[in-house]
Write a protein that holds these residues in place. Structure first.
Motif, PDB file in Angstrom:
ATOM      1  N   ILE A 151      12.051   1.047  -2.915  1.00  0.00           N
ATOM      2  CA  ILE A 151      11.441   0.361  -1.767  1.00  0.00           C
ATOM      3  C   ILE A 151      10.937  -1.016  -2.181  1.00  0.00           C
ATOM      4  CG2 ILE A 151       9.533   0.477  -0.106  1.00  0.00           C
ATOM      5  CD1 ILE A 151       9.848   3.518  -0.165  1.00  0.00           C
ATOM      6  N   GLU A 152      10.361  -1.096  -3.366  1.00  0.00           N
ATOM      7  CA  GLU A 152       9.814  -2.374  -3.840  1.00  0.00           C
ATOM      8  C   GLU A 152      10.912  -3.389  -4.086  1.00  0.00           C
ATOM      9  OE1 GLU A 152       6.305  -3.695  -6.946  1.00  0.00           O
ATOM     10  OE2 GLU A 152       7.534  -1.929  -7.385  1.00  0.00           O
ATOM     11  N   SER A 153      12.049  -2.936  -4.639  1.00  0.00           N
ATOM     12  CA  SER A 153      13.146  -3.876  -4.916  1.00  0.00           C
ATOM     13  C   SER A 153      13.812  -4.355  -3.637  1.00  0.00           C
ATOM     14  CB  SER A 153      14.181  -3.198  -5.808  1.00  0.00           C
ATOM     15  OG  SER A 153      14.746  -2.079  -5.148  1.00  0.00           O
ATOM     16  N   MET A 174       0.836  -1.192   0.000  1.00  0.00           N
ATOM     17  CA  MET A 174       0.000   0.000   0.000  1.00  0.00           C
ATOM     18  C   MET A 174       0.878   1.252   0.000  1.00  0.00           C
ATOM     19  SD  MET A 174      -2.915   1.182   2.749  1.00  0.00           S
ATOM     20  CE  MET A 174      -1.727   1.377   4.044  1.00  0.00           C
ATOM     21  N   PHE A 175       1.986   1.212   0.733  1.00  0.00           N
ATOM     22  CA  PHE A 175       2.915   2.348   0.795  1.00  0.00           C
ATOM     23  C   PHE A 175       3.500   2.622  -0.587  1.00  0.00           C
ATOM     24  CE2 PHE A 175       6.670   4.705   1.850  1.00  0.00           C
ATOM     25  CZ  PHE A 175       6.348   5.388   3.003  1.00  0.00           C
ATOM     26  N   VAL A 176       3.924   1.541  -1.272  1.00  0.00           N
ATOM     27  CA  VAL A 176       4.526   1.683  -2.605  1.00  0.00           C
ATOM     28  C   VAL A 176       3.503   2.216  -3.601  1.00  0.00           C
ATOM     29  CG1 VAL A 176       5.549   0.402  -4.532  1.00  0.00           C
ATOM     30  CG2 VAL A 176       6.274  -0.085  -2.184  1.00  0.00           C
ATOM     31  N   ASP A 177       2.280   1.713  -3.526  1.00  0.00           N
ATOM     32  CA  ASP A 177       1.236   2.173  -4.453  1.00  0.00           C
ATOM     33  C   ASP A 177       0.938   3.672  -4.247  1.00  0.00           C
ATOM     34  OD1 ASP A 177       1.094  -0.394  -5.401  1.00  0.00           O
ATOM     35  OD2 ASP A 177      -0.651  -0.947  -4.171  1.00  0.00           O
ATOM     36  N   THR A 178       0.970   4.117  -3.003  1.00  0.00           N
ATOM     37  CA  THR A 178       0.741   5.539  -2.716  1.00  0.00           C
ATOM     38  C   THR A 178       1.832   6.403  -3.320  1.00  0.00           C
ATOM     39  OG1 THR A 178      -0.364   4.939  -0.649  1.00  0.00           O
ATOM     40  CG2 THR A 178       0.342   7.221  -0.893  1.00  0.00           C
ATOM     41  N   LEU A 179       3.103   5.964  -3.224  1.00  0.00           N
ATOM     42  CA  LEU A 179       4.205   6.706  -3.828  1.00  0.00           C
ATOM     43  C   LEU A 179       4.030   6.804  -5.333  1.00  0.00           C
ATOM     44  CD1 LEU A 179       7.273   5.326  -1.847  1.00  0.00           C
ATOM     45  CD2 LEU A 179       6.314   7.614  -1.710  1.00  0.00           C
ATOM     46  N   TYR A 209       3.540  10.088  -8.137  1.00  0.00           N
ATOM     47  CA  TYR A 209       4.544  10.175  -9.201  1.00  0.00           C
ATOM     48  C   TYR A 209       5.967  10.156  -8.658  1.00  0.00           C
ATOM     49  CZ  TYR A 209       0.419  11.540 -11.882  1.00  0.00           C
ATOM     50  OH  TYR A 209      -0.812  11.575 -12.458  1.00  0.00           O
ATOM     51  N   LEU A 210       6.148   9.523  -7.509  1.00  0.00           N
ATOM     52  CA  LEU A 210       7.490   9.299  -6.972  1.00  0.00           C
ATOM     53  C   LEU A 210       7.898   7.871  -7.331  1.00  0.00           C
ATOM     54  CD1 LEU A 210       7.110  11.025  -3.478  1.00  0.00           C
ATOM     55  CD2 LEU A 210       8.192  11.943  -5.538  1.00  0.00           C
ATOM     56  N   VAL A 211       8.053   7.631  -8.613  1.00  0.00           N
ATOM     57  CA  VAL A 211       8.255   6.271  -9.114  1.00  0.00           C
ATOM     58  C   VAL A 211       9.605   5.724  -8.667  1.00  0.00           C
ATOM     59  CG1 VAL A 211       8.343   4.841 -11.189  1.00  0.00           C
ATOM     60  CG2 VAL A 211       6.778   6.792 -11.085  1.00  0.00           C
ATOM     61  N   ASN A 212      10.653   6.535  -8.690  1.00  0.00           N
ATOM     62  CA  ASN A 212      11.976   6.051  -8.300  1.00  0.00           C
ATOM     63  C   ASN A 212      11.992   5.611  -6.845  1.00  0.00           C
ATOM     64  OD1 ASN A 212      13.037   6.556 -10.828  1.00  0.00           O
ATOM     65  ND2 ASN A 212      13.690   8.630 -10.293  1.00  0.00           N
ATOM     66  N   CYS A 213      11.353   6.404  -5.963  1.00  0.00           N
ATOM     67  CA  CYS A 213      11.270   6.003  -4.564  1.00  0.00           C
ATOM     68  C   CYS A 213      10.507   4.686  -4.416  1.00  0.00           C
ATOM     69  CB  CYS A 213      10.596   7.105  -3.743  1.00  0.00           C
ATOM     70  SG  CYS A 213      11.488   8.662  -3.748  1.00  0.00           S
ATOM     71  N   ALA A 214       9.387   4.573  -5.145  1.00  0.00           N
ATOM     72  CA  ALA A 214       8.586   3.347  -5.064  1.00  0.00           C
ATOM     73  C   ALA A 214       9.375   2.144  -5.552  1.00  0.00           C
ATOM     74  CB  ALA A 214       7.307   3.521  -5.860  1.00  0.00           C
ATOM     75  N   ASP A 215      10.117   2.310  -6.649  1.00  0.00           N
ATOM     76  CA  ASP A 215      10.891   1.183  -7.181  1.00  0.00           C
ATOM     77  C   ASP A 215      11.985   0.755  -6.220  1.00  0.00           C
ATOM     78  OD1 ASP A 215       9.299   1.260  -9.412  1.00  0.00           O
ATOM     79  OD2 ASP A 215      10.751   2.372 -10.647  1.00  0.00           O
ATOM     80  N   GLN A 258      10.225 -10.634  -2.915  1.00  0.00           N
ATOM     81  CA  GLN A 258       9.569 -11.937  -2.849  1.00  0.00           C
ATOM     82  C   GLN A 258       8.078 -11.783  -2.783  1.00  0.00           C
ATOM     83  OE1 GLN A 258      11.286 -14.010   0.455  1.00  0.00           O
ATOM     84  NE2 GLN A 258      13.304 -14.134  -0.484  1.00  0.00           N
ATOM     85  N   ASP A 259       7.581 -10.840  -3.586  1.00  0.00           N
ATOM     86  CA  ASP A 259       6.138 -10.575  -3.688  1.00  0.00           C
ATOM     87  C   ASP A 259       5.421 -11.832  -4.120  1.00  0.00           C
ATOM     88  OD1 ASP A 259       3.619  -9.724  -4.156  1.00  0.00           O
ATOM     89  OD2 ASP A 259       4.202  -7.971  -5.336  1.00  0.00           O
ATOM     90  N   PRO A 260       4.434 -12.339  -3.360  1.00  0.00           N
ATOM     91  CA  PRO A 260       3.721 -13.543  -3.760  1.00  0.00           C
ATOM     92  C   PRO A 260       2.933 -13.372  -5.029  1.00  0.00           C
ATOM     93  CG  PRO A 260       2.674 -12.506  -1.882  1.00  0.00           C
ATOM     94  CD  PRO A 260       3.914 -11.799  -2.080  1.00  0.00           C
TER      95      PRO A 260
END
Length: 388
Positions: free
Chosen positions: A375-377, A358-363, A367-373, A382-384
């Protein structure tokens, strides 16, 4: 001989211009009367009347006195005279006027003004009683209002004139306030030949003092920032060292509903070592402080309050965090703590996978795509949902 005759003619002409010969039987010359006499048109001198008396009849012949009479009430004559009439005494009938001395046959009445007024002349004969001037703000009396003089005012000490009725206190060096332009330190005779600084310039001693204060403040600020960053790195390194063991002990697998027992079965360290890696169906749970410190370094400070608002943190909690913590990162950490406590699942000090997603989707919505990427990486590798 001719020159002597010419000189005699000139002398006779001068004498004839100064004197006139009387046409009467006497030989009195015009211009020979005394100060207390006057020339009678009959060709002789007559005596003048005394002060306070007027001429009634001229003297009938030389060495005879003139006939004089005393001035009537309300009239006067101040000097010796041969006037036919006396002068009328003035009247003190102007507004705010008073009589200073009465009218006599030898002197005129003297008028003055009441207290608070002064005698002001208007032309040759006119006059009035004008109100005395009052000194204005910042002024003091230089001369009292009295007689024919109005009040004279001047500025108080360390004041300068703005207009006729106002003086303001001196606050800086200027032409009207020369005392403020003088240096407070006595002049050095050894340096008297050097040009002095212009009025109003900053004393030379203030420049090095201000520079020292600035350098000291900068050094204290850099020391504070260095200690803060060192504590942050030490805290992050200690949390990274303790996280692998704790993660191995808190891994959970959920059994499907069609099994005989609906309960969670923990994996042991032995099972993890046998498998080598986590199965795709097991989400990775992250320590809260590890996630928070990573987010604080990734998300721009200027966008942070917008982020926590989108995550559901109230304005009251945002304001409370800013009041409790002067440092912006400490305040932002407190906002993230409020957000994590409002969620469910994950256990104590553990952030579940769906909250991170949810945090990543909010970023991404911001339009803070680099921050989201980033955090996601790091936390959702190991996203199910990405499993086969």
């Amino acid at each position: 001989m001719r020159k002597q005759q010419l000189f005699a003619y000139v002398l006779v002409a001068l004498i004839s211009q100064s004197y006139t010969v009387s046409v009467t039987g006497g030989q009195t010359l015009k211009g020979t009367c005394l100060d207390n006499e006057y020339w009678n048109n009959k060709g002789f001198c007559c005596d003048k009347c005394h002060p306070g008396y007027k001429l009634k009849e001229k003297c009938p012949e030389p060495n005879k006195r003139s006939e004089c009479v005393k001035c009537e009430n309300g009239t006067f004559i101040e000097n010796s005279n041969h006037n036919d009439n006396c002068f009328s005494c003035r009247k003190c009938n102007r507004a705010n006027s008073v009589e200073k001395s009465p009218c006599t046959f030898r002197s005129d009445r003297v008028c003055g003004c009441k207290s608070g007024y002064y005698y002001k002349k208007l032309g040759d004969t006119g006059w009035e009683c004008s109100r005395c001037k009052e000194c204005g703000s910042g002024q003091m009396i230089a001369a009292q209002c009295d007689g024919q003089q109005n009040t004279k005012c001047q500025c108080k000490e360390n004041h300068y004139a703005v207009n006729k009725n106002l003086c303001k206190p001196c606050v800086e060096c200027q032409d009207e306030c020369p005392d403020l332009c003088k240096s407070s330190t006595p002049p050095n005779p050894l340096k008297s030949a050097k040009p002095t600084s212009p009025p109003g310039s900053i004393p030379h001693i203030l420049v090095p003092v201000c520079a020292c204060i600035t350098v000291l403040a900068l050094g204290v600020f850099m020391l504070y920032e260095g200690i803060r960053l060192w504590k942050k790195k030490r805290h992050a390194s200690s949390s990274q060292k303790s996280s692998p063991a704790s993660e191995d002990q808190t891994l959970i697998i959920t059994v499907s509903p069609d099994t005989e027992h609906n309960e969670s079965v923990p994996f042991t360290n032995q099972q993890t070592e046998q498998n080598g890696k986590l199965p795709d169906c097991v989400p990775r749970e992250v320590k809260i402080h590890e996630f928070f410190y990573f987010v604080l370094d990734e998300v721009p400070i200027g966008r942070f309050k917008e982020l926590v608002r989108r995550l559901g943190v109230s304005e009251q909690n945002i304001d409370r965090a800013e009041r409790d913590h002067r440092n912006s990162k400490d305040a932002h950490y407190q906002m993230l703590k409020v957000w994590s406590d409002s969620g469910s699942g994950g256990g104590n000090n553990v952030l579940p996978w769906h909250r991170i997603q949810m945090f990543v989707d909010t970023l991404k919505e911001m339009y803070l795509v680099n921050c989201a990427d980033n955090i996601e990486s790091k936390f959702l590798s190991q996203d199910p949902s990405t499993s086969n």
